[in-house]
Motif scaffolding. Structure first.
Motif, short mmCIF file in Angstrom:
data_model
loop_
_atom_site.label_atom_id
_atom_site.label_comp_id
_atom_site.label_asym_id
_atom_site.label_seq_id
_atom_site.Cartn_x
_atom_site.Cartn_y
_atom_site.Cartn_z
N ASP A 1 53.29 46.68 70.06
CA ASP A 1 53.49 45.95 68.83
C ASP A 1 53.29 46.93 67.68
N SER B 1 54.34 40.37 66.68
CA SER B 1 53.05 40.16 67.34
C SER B 1 53.07 38.89 68.18
N GLU C 1 46.73 40.07 66.05
CA GLU C 1 46.57 38.95 65.14
C GLU C 1 47.96 38.46 64.70
N THR D 1 49.86 43.01 60.98
CA THR D 1 49.57 44.10 61.91
C THR D 1 49.56 45.41 61.13
#
Ligand SMILES: Nc1nc2c(ncn2[C@@H]2O[C@H](COP(=O)(O)OP(=O)(O)OP(=O)(O)O)[C@@H](O)[C@H]2O)c(=O)[nH]1
Ligand SMILES: [Mg+2]
Length: 358
Positions: A222, A183, A195, A203
């Motif tokens: 991601d 991420s 985040e 995630t």
């Protein structure tokens, strides 16, 4: 450019009780011009028949909307179909939609039979009783299928949260163990804002961002961290990461944290890398050592000796990232995309030729 989450724009679906209430409110609101020349029983008959028809019409309208507004599962992008399977279960979803659809002929049947009785009745109380019985039986049908409707609403909510992907856009998918910095990399280089946290499993779903490399628009994905374990043991979050690799990736960036600050050993991470390599033999795959800023020298050497051609980056400060992205874009085979653009253009001009307005 069309972003495609087919589940995002499904209109609101009413629950069984809400449909009953909605249809009831509509049916009692029907106003009629009453002719004084008609007898009381005839006026009652017309009013009650119209009310039942209105009730049925609105129930059917809402049930049909549930089925018709739901994207056809046979026509959606395979990524979304796989996610629907992982998160919801496609067979159960089809069965729920089918069950809702099958209520419609039952409701028609009840309505027709009661309308017939209302037409033949010679007592106004009997007419009202028939109307009320019909509404009661239709409400029972709806209540009996309320689990299906609730299931479809849950599916709409869960699937509506999936990211929108642009089909045919060159796509890089980042994968690896949890907490290795996927991420951090995606956030640093693209429009996505996943985040980031110092603990694993931050995630929990696939996230899509966009960036431009040179003059090329690229999609970067991601994914949640995957563990090195058999596919059958993987949970739905890990399986959605695999689905992104399978259906979206033109290039895979596999991130390894040789500092082991992520919580997993280099060996475990290399095992997962080998598995991903085996699963996606045809995809270009770039291995990246992240967190080289905090990796002790001996760990770094051990990692280099295992995978000599890996990229070395520091995702938090961008070190090595530009070169990595340039390589990733070089690896994207743009040919099929150009072909599909050509096909699309050819389709457009053909349609123009055929159009009677031209
Ligand atoms: N020192 C250092 N820390 C980093 C680097 N990249 C990421 N981190 C840290 O590693 C931790 C995990 O980063 P994330 O980007 O959330 O990792 P992730 O792979 O997305 O993790 P999951 O979502 O849990 O799978 C965070 O505390 C980051 O700040 C780096 O290059 N150097
Ligand atoms: Mg993450």
């Amino acid at each position: 450019m069309r972003r495609l989450n087919p589940f995002r724009n499904i209109p609101t679906i009413l629950r069984a009780e809400e449909i009953i209430e909605f249809a009831h409110n509509r049916s009692v609101r029907v106003s009629m011009k009453s002719s004084l020349r008609l007898s009381k029983i005839e006026r009652t008959r017309i009013r009650e028949i119209t009310r039942l028809q209105e009730f049925t019409k609105n129930v059917k309208l809402k049930l049909k909307a549930i089925v018709d507004d739901f994207p056809s599962l046979d026509r959606i992008h395979p990524f979304y179909l796989e996610l629907a399977e992982i998160l919801i279960g496609v067979d159960r979803l089809k069965q729920a939609l089918g069950a809702v659809h099958n209520c419609i002929p039952l409701i028609d049947d009840i309505t027709n039979r009661h309308l017939e009785a209302m037409r033949l009745a010679d007592d106004f109380r009997q007419i009202k009783r028939s109307r009320s019985a019909a509404k009661g039986r239709i409400a029972s049908i709806l209540r009996a299928t309320s689990d299906n409707i609730d299931f479809i609403i849950e599916a709409k909510t869960k699937l509506g949260r999936l990211p929108g992907v642009i089909p045919n856009s060159p796509t890089i998918v980042c994968a690896g163990f949890p907490n290795v910095g996927k991420s951090t990399l995606v956030r640093a280089v693209s429009t996505a804002e996943p985040e980031i946290a110092y603990y694993p499993f931050t995630t929990r779903q696939v996230i899509v961002g966009h960036l431009t490399v040179g003059n090329q628009m690229v999609q970067i994905v991601d994914t949640p961290g995957i563990l090195d374990r058999p596919m059958s043991k993987r949970n739905e979050i890990e399986r959605s990461a695999i689905a992104a690799l399978k259906y979206l990736a033109n290039v895979i960036i596999f991130i390894i944290d040789p500092s082991e600050a992520c919580g997993w050993t280099l060996e475990e991470q290399i095992n997962l890398y080998k598995e991903v390599r085996r699963m996606f033999v045809l995809n270009p795959l770039l291995v990246v050592f992240n967190k080289v800023d905090i990796t002790p020298k001996d760990h770094m050497e051990a990692a280099r000796s295992r995978i000599p051609d890996a990229f070395e980056i520091v995702a938090i400060d961008g070190q090595g990232v530009d070169e990595l992205l340039r390589r990733a874009v070089d690896e994207v085979d743009l040919e099929p995309i150009e072909e599909s653009i050509e096909e699309y253009k050819a389709g457009l001009s053909q349609r123009k030729v055929q159009s009677p307005d031209d």
